[in-house]
Design a protein around this motif. Structure first.
Motif, PDB file in Angstrom:
ATOM      1  N   ASP A   1       0.855  -1.187   0.000  1.00  0.00           N
ATOM      2  CA  ASP A   1       0.000   0.000   0.000  1.00  0.00           C
ATOM      3  C   ASP A   1       0.894   1.241   0.000  1.00  0.00           C
ATOM      4  O   ASP A   1       1.618   1.493   0.959  1.00  0.00           O
ATOM      5  N   VAL A   2       0.845   2.014  -1.076  1.00  0.00           N
ATOM      6  CA  VAL A   2       1.747   3.150  -1.257  1.00  0.00           C
ATOM      7  C   VAL A   2       1.627   4.165  -0.120  1.00  0.00           C
ATOM      8  O   VAL A   2       2.641   4.627   0.419  1.00  0.00           O
ATOM      9  N   ALA A   3       0.417   4.513   0.269  1.00  0.00           N
ATOM     10  CA  ALA A   3       0.225   5.516   1.320  1.00  0.00           C
ATOM     11  C   ALA A   3       0.804   5.042   2.654  1.00  0.00           C
ATOM     12  O   ALA A   3       1.495   5.808   3.345  1.00  0.00           O
ATOM     13  N   ILE A   4       0.560   3.786   3.010  1.00  0.00           N
ATOM     14  CA  ILE A   4       1.094   3.245   4.258  1.00  0.00           C
ATOM     15  C   ILE A   4       2.611   3.149   4.184  1.00  0.00           C
ATOM     16  O   ILE A   4       3.324   3.471   5.140  1.00  0.00           O
ATOM     17  N   ARG A   5       3.132   2.712   3.028  1.00  0.00           N
ATOM     18  CA  ARG A   5       4.583   2.612   2.855  1.00  0.00           C
ATOM     19  C   ARG A   5       5.249   3.971   3.023  1.00  0.00           C
ATOM     20  O   ARG A   5       6.238   4.105   3.744  1.00  0.00           O
ATOM     21  N   GLU A   6       4.701   4.996   2.376  1.00  0.00           N
ATOM     22  CA  GLU A   6       5.308   6.330   2.451  1.00  0.00           C
ATOM     23  C   GLU A   6       5.226   6.902   3.860  1.00  0.00           C
ATOM     24  O   GLU A   6       6.189   7.488   4.351  1.00  0.00           O
ATOM     25  N   LEU A   7       4.089   6.738   4.538  1.00  0.00           N
ATOM     26  CA  LEU A   7       3.947   7.229   5.907  1.00  0.00           C
ATOM     27  C   LEU A   7       4.928   6.523   6.842  1.00  0.00           C
ATOM     28  O   LEU A   7       5.638   7.163   7.620  1.00  0.00           O
ATOM     29  N   THR A   8       4.979   5.205   6.748  1.00  0.00           N
ATOM     30  CA  THR A   8       5.887   4.427   7.604  1.00  0.00           C
ATOM     31  C   THR A   8       7.333   4.790   7.324  1.00  0.00           C
ATOM     32  O   THR A   8       8.135   4.964   8.250  1.00  0.00           O
ATOM     33  N   GLN A   9       7.677   4.933   6.064  1.00  0.00           N
ATOM     34  CA  GLN A   9       9.038   5.313   5.678  1.00  0.00           C
ATOM     35  C   GLN A   9       9.399   6.671   6.283  1.00  0.00           C
ATOM     36  O   GLN A   9      10.480   6.833   6.855  1.00  0.00           O
TER      37      GLN A   9
END
Length: 123
Positions: free
Chosen positions: A15-23
């Motif tokens: 999930d791009v949004a979750i990946r970017e937030l977590t990153q």
């Protein structure tokens, strides 16, 4: 991992949004993050880049799932710590063989504070 080196984390989340937030959260907390969207990309990174200290992976990935990725990664890098994240922990939490080799499981939903605390304790 040595105290003088920034911990290196490989994050695998489709999930791009979750990946970017977590990153962003992990990077802002001082970790060296490499983020990818699938297990196959993670396998490539594990083969090409210097050793990671921690693999964080969603269990439910397209193609190779997070558990299989964890097994593959630990076989190649025995010192690698693993944190699996899942929103479907019912069956996996009941299976004593689901988590092997000291793999840590973080169940969704979780707060960013819980994520950071789990990352610190896993490292």
């Amino acid at each position: 991992m040595t105290a003088s080196r920034t911990p290196r984390i490989l994050l695998v989340e489709d999930d791009v949004a979750i990946r970017e937030l977590t990153q962003d959260v992990l990077k802002d907390s001082g970790y060296d993050i490499t983020a990818v969207g699938d297990a196959e990309s993670a396998v490539e990174r594990l083969a090409q880049q210097p050793a990671f200290d921690l693999l964080i992976s969603d269990v439910g990935l397209p193609g190779m799932n997070g558990r299989d990725l964890a097994e593959h990664a630990m076989a190649r890098h025995p010192r690698l710590r693993v944190l699996l994240v899942t929103g479907y922990a019912g069956a996996s939490g009941a299976d004593p063989h689901f988590l092997q080799n000291d793999v840590v499981l973080l169940k969704k939903p979780f707060t960013l504070r819980e994520l950071l605390g789990t990352v610190r304790s896993t490292l």
